[in-house]
Design a protein around this motif. Sequence first.
Motif, PDB file in Angstrom:
ATOM      1  N   PRO A 137       7.633   3.122   2.244  1.00  0.00           N
ATOM      2  CA  PRO A 137       6.535   2.632   3.090  1.00  0.00           C
ATOM      3  C   PRO A 137       6.934   2.643   4.558  1.00  0.00           C
ATOM      4  N   PHE A 138       5.990   2.967   5.426  1.00  0.00           N
ATOM      5  CA  PHE A 138       6.244   3.000   6.873  1.00  0.00           C
ATOM      6  C   PHE A 138       6.411   1.575   7.380  1.00  0.00           C
ATOM      7  N   ASP A 139       7.491   1.336   8.119  1.00  0.00           N
ATOM      8  CA  ASP A 139       7.764   0.036   8.724  1.00  0.00           C
ATOM      9  C   ASP A 139       8.012   0.276  10.206  1.00  0.00           C
ATOM     10  N   PRO A 140       7.089  -0.155  11.075  1.00  0.00           N
ATOM     11  CA  PRO A 140       7.242   0.143  12.506  1.00  0.00           C
ATOM     12  C   PRO A 140       8.475  -0.480  13.156  1.00  0.00           C
ATOM     13  N   THR A 141       9.126  -1.431  12.477  1.00  0.00           N
ATOM     14  CA  THR A 141      10.331  -2.026  13.059  1.00  0.00           C
ATOM     15  C   THR A 141      11.548  -1.124  12.887  1.00  0.00           C
ATOM     16  N   ILE A 142      11.495  -0.189  11.905  1.00  0.00           N
ATOM     17  CA  ILE A 142      12.647   0.700  11.698  1.00  0.00           C
ATOM     18  C   ILE A 142      12.266   2.176  11.707  1.00  0.00           C
ATOM     19  N   HIS A 143      10.971   2.481  11.790  1.00  0.00           N
ATOM     20  CA  HIS A 143      10.515   3.874  11.819  1.00  0.00           C
ATOM     21  C   HIS A 143       9.749   4.150  13.111  1.00  0.00           C
ATOM     22  N   GLU A 144       9.867   5.364  13.592  1.00  0.00           N
ATOM     23  CA  GLU A 144       9.092   5.829  14.734  1.00  0.00           C
ATOM     24  C   GLU A 144       8.260   7.008  14.229  1.00  0.00           C
ATOM     25  N   ALA A 145       6.929   6.821  14.214  1.00  0.00           N
ATOM     26  CA  ALA A 145       6.044   7.859  13.688  1.00  0.00           C
ATOM     27  C   ALA A 145       5.823   8.928  14.752  1.00  0.00           C
ATOM     28  N   LEU A 146       6.210  10.173  14.441  1.00  0.00           N
ATOM     29  CA  LEU A 146       6.017  11.284  15.365  1.00  0.00           C
ATOM     30  C   LEU A 146       4.848  12.169  14.953  1.00  0.00           C
ATOM     31  N   MET A 147       4.503  12.131  13.671  1.00  0.00           N
ATOM     32  CA  MET A 147       3.384  12.917  13.162  1.00  0.00           C
ATOM     33  C   MET A 147       2.562  12.029  12.236  1.00  0.00           C
ATOM     34  N   HIS A 148       1.254  12.305  12.175  1.00  0.00           N
ATOM     35  CA  HIS A 148       0.360  11.491  11.355  1.00  0.00           C
ATOM     36  C   HIS A 148      -0.600  12.400  10.608  1.00  0.00           C
ATOM     37  N   SER A 149      -0.866  12.055   9.350  1.00  0.00           N
ATOM     38  CA  SER A 149      -1.844  12.805   8.561  1.00  0.00           C
ATOM     39  C   SER A 149      -2.457  11.864   7.534  1.00  0.00           C
ATOM     40  N   TYR A 150      -3.450  12.391   6.822  1.00  0.00           N
ATOM     41  CA  TYR A 150      -4.077  11.645   5.738  1.00  0.00           C
ATOM     42  C   TYR A 150      -3.756  12.367   4.444  1.00  0.00           C
ATOM     43  N   ALA A 151      -3.536  11.608   3.388  1.00  0.00           N
ATOM     44  CA  ALA A 151      -3.223  12.217   2.095  1.00  0.00           C
ATOM     45  C   ALA A 151      -3.916  11.436   0.988  1.00  0.00           C
ATOM     46  N   PRO A 152      -4.478  12.143   0.027  1.00  0.00           N
ATOM     47  CA  PRO A 152      -5.167  11.451  -1.063  1.00  0.00           C
ATOM     48  C   PRO A 152      -4.217  10.772  -2.047  1.00  0.00           C
ATOM     49  N   ASP A 153      -2.964  11.173  -2.070  1.00  0.00           N
ATOM     50  CA  ASP A 153      -2.035  10.659  -3.073  1.00  0.00           C
ATOM     51  C   ASP A 153      -1.227   9.449  -2.615  1.00  0.00           C
ATOM     52  N   VAL A 154      -1.531   8.859  -1.451  1.00  0.00           N
ATOM     53  CA  VAL A 154      -0.806   7.665  -0.999  1.00  0.00           C
ATOM     54  C   VAL A 154      -1.757   6.472  -0.984  1.00  0.00           C
ATOM     55  N   THR A 155      -1.199   5.297  -1.242  1.00  0.00           N
ATOM     56  CA  THR A 155      -2.009   4.086  -1.265  1.00  0.00           C
ATOM     57  C   THR A 155      -1.756   3.201  -0.049  1.00  0.00           C
ATOM     58  N   GLU A 156      -0.692   3.500   0.686  1.00  0.00           N
ATOM     59  CA  GLU A 156      -0.370   2.772   1.914  1.00  0.00           C
ATOM     60  C   GLU A 156       0.271   3.755   2.875  1.00  0.00           C
ATOM     61  N   THR A 157       0.412   3.363   4.117  1.00  0.00           N
ATOM     62  CA  THR A 157       1.044   4.245   5.086  1.00  0.00           C
ATOM     63  C   THR A 157       2.473   4.515   4.633  1.00  0.00           C
ATOM     64  N   THR A 158       2.791   5.799   4.442  1.00  0.00           N
ATOM     65  CA  THR A 158       4.040   6.202   3.802  1.00  0.00           C
ATOM     66  C   THR A 158       4.744   7.263   4.638  1.00  0.00           C
ATOM     67  N   CYS A 159       6.065   7.232   4.645  1.00  0.00           N
ATOM     68  CA  CYS A 159       6.860   8.269   5.296  1.00  0.00           C
ATOM     69  C   CYS A 159       6.868   9.492   4.371  1.00  0.00           C
ATOM     70  N   VAL A 160       6.313  10.600   4.843  1.00  0.00           N
ATOM     71  CA  VAL A 160       6.257  11.795   3.998  1.00  0.00           C
ATOM     72  C   VAL A 160       7.311  12.824   4.400  1.00  0.00           C
ATOM     73  N   ALA A 161       7.868  12.702   5.588  1.00  0.00           N
ATOM     74  CA  ALA A 161       8.950  13.594   6.015  1.00  0.00           C
ATOM     75  C   ALA A 161       9.845  12.830   6.989  1.00  0.00           C
ATOM     76  N   ILE A 162      11.143  13.008   6.846  1.00  0.00           N
ATOM     77  CA  ILE A 162      12.105  12.395   7.763  1.00  0.00           C
ATOM     78  C   ILE A 162      12.520  13.485   8.745  1.00  0.00           C
ATOM     79  N   LEU A 163      12.064  13.350   9.979  1.00  0.00           N
ATOM     80  CA  LEU A 163      12.374  14.356  10.995  1.00  0.00           C
ATOM     81  C   LEU A 163      13.761  14.129  11.585  1.00  0.00           C
ATOM     82  N   GLN A 164      14.160  12.876  11.671  1.00  0.00           N
ATOM     83  CA  GLN A 164      15.490  12.521  12.168  1.00  0.00           C
ATOM     84  C   GLN A 164      15.853  11.176  11.534  1.00  0.00           C
ATOM     85  N   PRO A 165      16.997  11.095  10.869  1.00  0.00           N
ATOM     86  CA  PRO A 165      17.329   9.827  10.202  1.00  0.00           C
ATOM     87  C   PRO A 165      17.565   8.711  11.213  1.00  0.00           C
TER      88      PRO A 165
END
Length: 175
Positions: free
Chosen positions: A96-124
């Motif tokens: 799950p996306f947590d703004p305290t430890i994640h920085e969102a660089l890209m955003h999309s919509y997906a039918p298979d997620v139920t909450e805001t989710t990290c779908v790709a790690i661009l930089q750990p």
Amino acid sequence: MAQLDQARTALNERTADLQRLQAEYQNYRRRVERDRAAVKEVAVANLLTELLPVLDDIGRAREHGELVGGFKSVAESLETTVAKMGLQQFGKEGEPFDPTIHEALMHSYAPDVTETTCVAILQPGYRIGERTIRPARVAVAEPQPGAQTVKPAEEGTEGQAESAENKESGGPDEG
């Protein structure tokens, strides 16, 4: 007798002074040790922060299969050393996306997620203990706008209600 009382009073005063001085010295030592530990922690964090681009390059080389030979040994040694110093990598696909430890660089919509989710790690991301020194840079996906999480038993009845509605209004294509 008066001299004895004076001597006892003086002794008690000196003893109290000595105890106060000893307590002040103990507090000073604790404060210096605490400050020394804080300075060391900041110095380690600063050093490890400067090494993050190197660790990123090693990770990219590993992904592309270019981490071979002597360079592989050096890379593994460096990664082991920074881990011993307390550096921890974080950020996994599917969490799950947590703004305290994640920085969102890209955003999309997906039918298979139920909450805001990290779908790709661009930089750990990296942390030392509980302190985040760099957030994980991620691509996130949210549930489709207007999509509702429907229980399987209700899906059939909802679809029937929608098709009846469309028939009455002439359907979505007719306007």
